[in-house]
Each structure stands twice: as C-alpha cells, then as structure tokens.
Design a protein around this motif. Structure first.
Motif, short mmCIF file in Angstrom:
data_model
loop_
_atom_site.label_atom_id
_atom_site.label_comp_id
_atom_site.label_asym_id
_atom_site.label_seq_id
_atom_site.Cartn_x
_atom_site.Cartn_y
_atom_site.Cartn_z
N CYS A 64 61.88 -53.90 -35.52
CA CYS A 64 61.60 -54.13 -34.10
C CYS A 64 62.70 -53.50 -33.26
N ASP A 65 62.31 -52.55 -32.42
CA ASP A 65 63.26 -51.94 -31.49
C ASP A 65 63.29 -52.81 -30.23
N ALA A 66 64.28 -53.70 -30.21
CA ALA A 66 64.44 -54.63 -29.08
C ALA A 66 65.73 -54.30 -28.34
N ALA A 67 66.00 -53.00 -28.19
CA ALA A 67 67.29 -52.55 -27.64
C ALA A 67 67.62 -53.26 -26.33
N TRP A 68 66.64 -53.31 -25.44
CA TRP A 68 66.85 -54.02 -24.17
C TRP A 68 66.30 -55.45 -24.26
N THR A 125 59.56 -51.73 -23.87
CA THR A 125 59.56 -50.27 -23.88
C THR A 125 60.45 -49.75 -22.76
N THR A 126 60.98 -48.55 -22.97
CA THR A 126 61.89 -47.96 -22.01
C THR A 126 61.15 -47.66 -20.70
N ASN A 127 59.91 -47.22 -20.82
CA ASN A 127 59.10 -46.92 -19.65
C ASN A 127 58.83 -48.14 -18.77
N ILE A 168 69.19 -54.16 -31.39
CA ILE A 168 69.45 -54.85 -30.12
C ILE A 168 70.78 -54.32 -29.59
N ASP A 169 70.76 -53.83 -28.37
CA ASP A 169 71.97 -53.21 -27.81
C ASP A 169 72.80 -54.21 -27.02
N ALA A 170 74.08 -54.31 -27.38
CA ALA A 170 74.97 -55.13 -26.56
C ALA A 170 75.24 -54.44 -25.22
N HIS A 171 75.11 -53.10 -25.20
CA HIS A 171 75.40 -52.39 -23.94
C HIS A 171 74.17 -52.27 -23.04
N LYS A 172 73.15 -53.05 -23.35
CA LYS A 172 72.02 -53.13 -22.41
C LYS A 172 72.03 -54.50 -21.76
N TRP A 173 71.13 -55.42 -22.20
CA TRP A 173 71.05 -56.67 -21.43
C TRP A 173 72.20 -57.64 -21.69
N ALA A 178 56.99 -45.67 -27.69
CA ALA A 178 58.28 -45.96 -28.32
C ALA A 178 59.36 -45.01 -27.79
N HIS A 179 60.59 -45.42 -27.91
CA HIS A 179 61.72 -44.57 -27.52
C HIS A 179 61.80 -43.38 -28.47
N ASP A 180 62.08 -42.20 -27.92
CA ASP A 180 62.08 -40.99 -28.74
C ASP A 180 63.22 -40.95 -29.77
N SER A 181 64.13 -41.90 -29.70
CA SER A 181 65.15 -41.95 -30.76
C SER A 181 64.50 -42.22 -32.12
N MET A 182 63.30 -42.81 -32.11
CA MET A 182 62.60 -43.01 -33.39
C MET A 182 62.16 -41.66 -33.96
N LEU A 239 68.05 -47.29 -15.73
CA LEU A 239 67.54 -47.19 -17.09
C LEU A 239 68.28 -48.08 -18.09
N TYR A 240 68.23 -49.36 -17.89
CA TYR A 240 68.81 -50.30 -18.86
C TYR A 240 70.32 -50.18 -19.01
N ASN A 241 70.99 -49.47 -18.07
CA ASN A 241 72.44 -49.39 -18.12
C ASN A 241 73.01 -50.49 -17.24
N SER A 287 76.86 -47.20 -32.32
CA SER A 287 77.20 -46.63 -31.02
C SER A 287 76.18 -47.01 -29.96
N GLY A 288 74.94 -47.23 -30.39
CA GLY A 288 73.88 -47.60 -29.45
C GLY A 288 72.57 -47.79 -30.20
N GLY A 289 71.49 -47.86 -29.42
CA GLY A 289 70.18 -48.11 -30.03
C GLY A 289 69.71 -46.94 -30.89
N ALA A 290 70.07 -45.72 -30.49
CA ALA A 290 69.62 -44.57 -31.28
C ALA A 290 70.20 -44.64 -32.69
N GLU A 291 71.49 -44.97 -32.79
CA GLU A 291 72.09 -45.07 -34.12
C GLU A 291 71.53 -46.28 -34.89
C1 LIG Z 1 67.87 -47.50 -24.78
C2 LIG Z 1 66.87 -47.56 -25.86
C3 LIG Z 1 67.06 -46.90 -27.07
C4 LIG Z 1 68.22 -45.96 -27.30
O1 LIG Z 1 69.41 -46.68 -27.33
P1 LIG Z 1 70.81 -45.99 -26.92
O2 LIG Z 1 71.66 -47.19 -26.80
O3 LIG Z 1 70.57 -45.26 -25.65
O4 LIG Z 1 71.20 -45.11 -28.04
C5 LIG Z 1 66.14 -47.10 -28.06
N1 LIG Z 1 65.06 -47.88 -27.87
C6 LIG Z 1 64.83 -48.52 -26.71
C7 LIG Z 1 63.61 -49.36 -26.57
C8 LIG Z 1 65.72 -48.37 -25.66
O5 LIG Z 1 65.48 -48.99 -24.49
#
Ligand SMILES: *Cc1c(COP(=O)(O)O)cnc(C)c1O
Length: 477
Positions: free
Chosen positions: A269-273, A244-246, A298-303, A187-191, A86-88, A146-150
C-alpha cells in the motif's frame, strides 16, 4: 584565526548559532506574508551565485546572510500557510531541530556500532509507527528511506525477492520469467520507475483502469491478473494507493487486498501521504485494511510534517528486508557482533545514511501522537472547508477526498485545461497563494489545492478563494 579557516574559533561559532536561530525565526514569522511564488528568474540567480569569489569565499557570517537572502527571494515558500501544494509540509520546529542535531553529530547509521542511539531510535520508531497503524505485534519491521520513491522501490525489490527466490542472484535476464506488478492508473510514477530500477521495465508495471471516482477497479485488476497468467507472465505484486497524488483518493483497500491474497501476490500500500490519517479516529474508517498489507510506504516528510527527506517502508514480514539486502563485507564495523542488534546497511538500499528518523523522533517526543492527531484533523477539516467554500463560490468539485486534497474546475467550462493553466499562472503571479493544475485519469483537467500546513486557517482559505474568484472573472470575461 581567519574567519575563512574551516576550523573557526569558538566565539565566531557562537555568534553564528545565535544569528542562525534569529534568521530561522525571522523567516518563520515573515513567511506568513512573503509572496508564495518568487519571480522566476534563473539569470538573476546565476548572476548572484557567480558574483562570489569562490577562491576566497566571503566568511561564514556573510555567507549566512547571503544564503538566507537568496532563499527568501528565490524559493517557492513551502512553509507559507497559503502554499496549497504537493504534499510538501510546513516543517515542525522540532523537526528542524532534529535535522540540525543529525548534522551536528554527523550520525552515521550504516552500522549499529557507529550510531547505537540512532539505530535503536529508528528501530523504536518503526515499531511504534507499526503499532500505531494497527499492525500485529511481533510482525512489524521496516526501514527509514529518503522518501516515498525509495520506500516504493524497497517494496518492489522485497516483493520480487520474496516471490522469486533466486532472482537476487540471477536477475530475470536468463530465467525467462516475466514478472508483473499492478498499480492503478492514478498511482505515483515512482512505482513505474521502481519497475525500471528493478529490471522488469515499464512492461512489468501494469496500470489498472480507475472508476469514475478515480479508484482502482477491482474487476479490472482480477481480469489483468488472469490474462497475464494465461499469456505466461508472472504476477508478483499489487499496489494500492491510499491518497493518490492527483486527488487524494483511496483505492478500495480491502477489495484489492483480497484479490492479492487469492492470487498469492505481495500486497503493497502506497500511503505516502494518506497513511498518517490512520491516527485520526474519524479518518481511520477510510483506510480499513491498511495494517494487513504485506508492506506500506508512509512518508514522515509528508503528513507527519518533518523536513525532507524522510520516508518509511513498513512490512509485517520480519526478515524479508535482510533476505533482500543483506551482504557482509569485511570493511564494515563489527561492534554490534554478538549483541541482539541489526545493521541498517544490511536491510535497506542505502549504505551510509544520515539519522533520518531523528526529526520524526523529536516531533513525536515533543508533541506526541496527540499533537499529530490534532494537526492532521485540523488540516482535514480545512480541506472540507475549502471544498465547501469553493462550491459556495460557484466552482465545480471534481472529486471529494477526506485527505485535505481538493480538485476543482470552472463550473461552466469544466473541460478547459488551458484556462485552468492560466488560472494557476495568475494565482502564482499574485503572490497570494500557490495551487497546481493536473489531469485526473489522464483526461480530466483539474485545479488542485491541498492543505499541507498545520498553520493554515480559514482566513488563508478565504484569501485563496478571493484571488481565485477575481482571476476567474478576468479569465472568463
Ligand atoms: C509523494 C508520493 C510518492 C513519492 O514520494 P517521495 O517522498 O516524493 O519520494 C509516492 N507515492 C505517493 C502516493 C506520493 O504522494
């Protein structure tokens, strides 16, 4: 001095650093062949922990040896080349070093004066990332999270503050305003959670239906905005997902952006990954429109493959973060006063904060954007290759993403969700690999495999396929 004394003497510390380095390296070698999923045995883990006399402790050398053992035995091995998860990511070595240094200096980045290098380094990284993503010079601001959710919560709060000046003081309770933010059904449920935290509730987060390729439908978005306005609600922000996460699909970024502009809404734009794909020229075409968004997660701890947790919020509205978050309590240090500098606690959700950006800086400093480009390109290619191998083996692909995510199912029983759950269970039990199951658009069962490790090679893909084919034969026999 006793080895239980918090002060520890220098000789013991030196031994510990050497043996820590050894155990890290040993793990990184062994993880290639460790069973990806451990035995799931909470009773055993609790027993191990309870076996220690916590009144006296066991000394640091013994503690290090026990914890590395426990983590090898009882952890899912995200660092494995056959964790198709899962994108880890598999963490970069430079990132591990960066995190260790952040802990060693215990850098406190709340106020500039406590960590001038840390704050300037994160400022530099925000500007550098914005530049690399094609954002206009002079219009780049942001913060590490801390991550994409924040980062997504930051976007929600900034968007509400910018669209409803006064909200920060009064909240929405007394105003009678009913703001809405729009996200896709995928969308990711963090939204949705950010709607709860921001006080607009689930009712304030509208999920727009997706088309048959799981992308947000612009016509449905326009219709939802129109009908909300007609019923007295206040559209505030539109969120497109880039990856998307899915299933790693990318919403129609330019189309969604146009609708946001035409309706005077904040575009996030949620471009976390998926955002990281921008730096690979062949993948950039899929993300056209990204740099014009009002804000980006955009998450540094993903891609970008640094250890957790490292998210980034970017915005082209310089000053918007301060307008949303700034407060000036008397107790904070003031060494920065009079200098052209900023205090992170005044433009972000966190207060005390660690040097999140250091692991990203270390990786960039050691491998450059070029290093990232080839790692991401390699993973995207492995994703394409995995999709092809699955098709060759008679699996049914459910959607094709350029972002190293593959969703697939049994060709002759595509609707069989419990069959897919059983396959996931058996893959995990084999120890050979880890994949997951999900539900696309809430109704289409899917197996999901993502290349999250820059070390994953074709031989790893073949091992996954072999296990999958064997299990399919058992399950469908
Ligand atoms: C992973 C992800 C998140 C949540 O990010 P965290 O780093 O887990 O807090 C939000 N949106 C998308 C599209 C993600 O893939």
């Amino acid at each position: 001095m006793s080895d239980r004394d918090l002060r520890l003497d220098e000789a013991l510390r030196r031994r510990i650093w050497a043996s820590l380095g050894e155990s890290i390296e040993e793990y990184l070698v062994d993880v290639e062949e460790l069973p990806v999923l451990p035995k799931l045995d909470p009773v055993k883990i609790r027993k191990e922990l309870a076996s220690v006399d916590m009144e006296t402790g066991v000394g640091l050398e013994e503690a290090l040896s026990r914890v590395t053992g426990w983590m090898r035995d009882f952890q899912l091995h995200i660092a494995s080349p056959r964790y198709f998860g899962l994108y880890n990511p598999h963490p970069t070595t430079a990132g591990i070093v960066g995190d260790a240094l952040a802990a060693t200096f215990n850098a406190q980045l709340a106020a500039w004066g406590h960590s001038p290098f840390g704050v300037e380094a994160e400022r530099f990284l925000i500007l550098e990332l914005g530049r690399k993503l094609g954002m206009a010079a002079g219009s780049v601001d942001g913060t590490f999270a801390s991550g994409g959710a924040e980062a997504n919560l930051t976007a929600t709060l900034v968007a509400l503050a910018e669209k409803f000046p006064g909200y920060l003081e009064t909240g929405f309770g007394s105003s009678g305003l009913r703001p809405v933010i729009y996200v896709s059904a995928e969308a990711h449920d963090s939204m949705r959670r950010s709607g709860r935290v921001a006080g607009i509730g689930d009712a304030g987060v509208s999920h727009i239906p997706v088309d048959e390729t799981f992308r947000m439908r612009p016509d449905a978005l326009e219709e939802a905005i129109r009908s909300d306005r007609a019923s007295g609600r206040m559209p505030a922000m539109v969120v497109a997902t880039a990856g998307t996460t899915n299933s790693g699909v990318i919403d129609p970024l330019s189309g969604v952006l146009e609708i946001a502009k035409a309706n005077d809404l904040w575009a996030h734009c949620d471009a976390a990954w998926g955002g990281a794909a921008w730096i690979v020229p062949e993948l950039r075409q899929h993300l056209r429109g990204l740099p014009e968004y009002d804000s980006i997660t955009i998450d540094a701890h993903k891609w970008f493959s640094v250890p957790m947790g490292a998210g980034v919020f970017l915005t082209r509205h310089v000053g918007a973060l301060e307008r949303t978050f700034s407060m000036t309590p008397a107790y904070m240090p003031r060494e920065g006063t009079g200098l052209d500098v900023r205090n992170p606690f005044q433009h972000s959700i966190q207060w005390s904060r660690r040097f999140i950006g250091l692991k990203f800086l270390m990786t960039l400093l050691s491998s450059g954007w070029k290093g990232y480009e080839s790692a991401i390109e390699h993973q995207a290619q492995m994703g394409e290759r995995l999709a092809d191998l699955l098709i060759e083996s008679g699996w049914k692909l459910l959607v094709r993403s350029p972002l190293a995510v593959v969703c697939f199912t049994l060709a002759d029983r595509p609707e069989d969700g419990s069959g897919l759950d059983e396959i996931v269970r058996r893959v995990g039990k084999s120890g050979e690999a880890w994949i997951s199951a999900t539900m696309l658009a809430g109704r289409i069962p899917a197996l999901r495999a993502c290349i999250t490790n820059f070390r994953t090679e074709e031989s790893d893909l073949r091992r996954l396929i072999e296990v999958l084919n064997l299990i399919r034969a058992e399950v469908t026999a």
